[in-house]
Design a protein around this motif. Structure first.
Motif, PDB file in Angstrom:
ATOM      1  N   LYS A 115       0.835  -1.201   0.000  1.00 10.52           N
ATOM      2  CA  LYS A 115       0.000   0.000   0.000  1.00 10.52           C
ATOM      3  C   LYS A 115       0.873   1.256   0.000  1.00 10.52           C
ATOM      4  N   VAL A 116       1.914   1.246   0.842  1.00 14.72           N
ATOM      5  CA  VAL A 116       2.832   2.390   0.897  1.00 14.72           C
ATOM      6  C   VAL A 116       3.528   2.567  -0.449  1.00 14.72           C
ATOM      7  N   ASP A 117       3.953   1.441  -1.053  1.00 18.79           N
ATOM      8  CA  ASP A 117       4.607   1.520  -2.357  1.00 18.79           C
ATOM      9  C   ASP A 117       3.663   2.079  -3.423  1.00 18.79           C
ATOM     10  N   SER A 118       2.399   1.654  -3.379  1.00 14.37           N
ATOM     11  CA  SER A 118       1.460   2.159  -4.380  1.00 14.37           C
ATOM     12  C   SER A 118       1.202   3.649  -4.176  1.00 14.37           C
ATOM     13  N   LEU A 119       1.114   4.070  -2.915  1.00 12.89           N
ATOM     14  CA  LEU A 119       0.894   5.500  -2.655  1.00 12.89           C
ATOM     15  C   LEU A 119       2.129   6.319  -2.995  1.00 12.89           C
ATOM     16  N   SER A 120       3.286   5.811  -2.654  1.00 11.61           N
ATOM     17  CA  SER A 120       4.502   6.572  -2.918  1.00 11.61           C
ATOM     18  C   SER A 120       4.934   6.449  -4.372  1.00 11.61           C
ATOM     19  N   GLU A 160       6.998   9.171  -9.118  1.00 13.95           N
ATOM     20  CA  GLU A 160       6.974   9.600 -10.518  1.00 13.95           C
ATOM     21  C   GLU A 160       6.972  11.127 -10.604  1.00 13.95           C
ATOM     22  N   THR A 161       6.201  11.766  -9.749  1.00 14.94           N
ATOM     23  CA  THR A 161       6.165  13.235  -9.725  1.00 14.94           C
ATOM     24  C   THR A 161       7.536  13.784  -9.358  1.00 14.94           C
ATOM     25  N   LEU A 162       8.157  13.173  -8.351  1.00 15.46           N
ATOM     26  CA  LEU A 162       9.487  13.623  -7.929  1.00 15.46           C
ATOM     27  C   LEU A 162      10.529  13.399  -9.019  1.00 15.46           C
ATOM     28  N   LYS A 163      10.419  12.299  -9.736  1.00 13.98           N
ATOM     29  CA  LYS A 163      11.372  12.047 -10.818  1.00 13.98           C
ATOM     30  C   LYS A 163      11.225  13.101 -11.908  1.00 13.98           C
TER      31      LYS A 163
END
Length: 186
Positions: free
Chosen positions: A111-116, A121-124
């Protein structure tokens, strides 16, 4: 995580004692039958037990076998065996808890991986944008430094040309006996 231990108390102790008495009684009866068979086989005391027991032996031999086997299997559990069974149950409970906890941790991590993942992607994308801006700033600074270096090189060449011209003029005047003029600061 402390599990409530059932209070077996006197119930286990009473059934353990009863099983012990039954087991011992069966063992004693089997031993007596074995002694009778031994005495009959060897005709001890000339009691003529072989002829006396020949008819009932059909029932007594299987009875001996059943009593001996039952005495072995009806032996009450020792405290160590009961503790081992309790420990095995606790280990099974711990393994079950560990598997449930592991599955919950994996679910939470997913769940954390899906949220992050969206944030990543935005940060990249933002990181690439900032890297491009930084590269542009570095290139502008390099171009500025290169142009300043080129301007300084040209100024240096001009000054060298002026120094050579003054040196030639000063040497020429010195040779003629005239006083050379001091060089003017650029």
């Amino acid at each position: 995580m402390a599990a409530a231990k059932p209070n077996k108390g006197k119930a286990d102790g009473a059934s353990g004692n009863m099983m012990g008495l039954v087991s011992k009684g069966l063992a004693v009866t089997a031993t007596i039958l074995a002694s009778l068979f031994f005495a009959a086989a060897l005709d001890l005391g000339h009691l003529d037990l072989a002829h006396t027991l020949s008819g009932p032996a059909i029932a007594l031999v299987p009875l001996f076998a059943i009593l001996a086997i039952a005495a072995m299997f009806l032996v009450p559990k020792s405290d160590a065996d009961a503790a081992a069974i309790a420990n095995a149950a606790q280990i099974a409970e711990l393994l079950e808890f560990q598997s449930r906890a592991t599955s919950q941790i994996i679910a939470l991590q997913n769940k954390v991986d899906s949220l992050s993942g969206q944030d990543a992607e935005t940060l990249k994308a933002r990181n690439k944008e900032l890297q491009d801006q930084l590269d542009a700033i570095h290139q502008a600074e390099r171009d500025k430094v290169d142009s300043q270096i080129e301007a300084l090189r040209q100024r240096n060449e001009e000054l060298e040309a002026q120094i050579k011209a003054w040196a030639l003029e000063a040497v020429g005047k010195s040779v003629k006996g005239e006083t050379p003029q001091p060089m003017k600061a650029a």
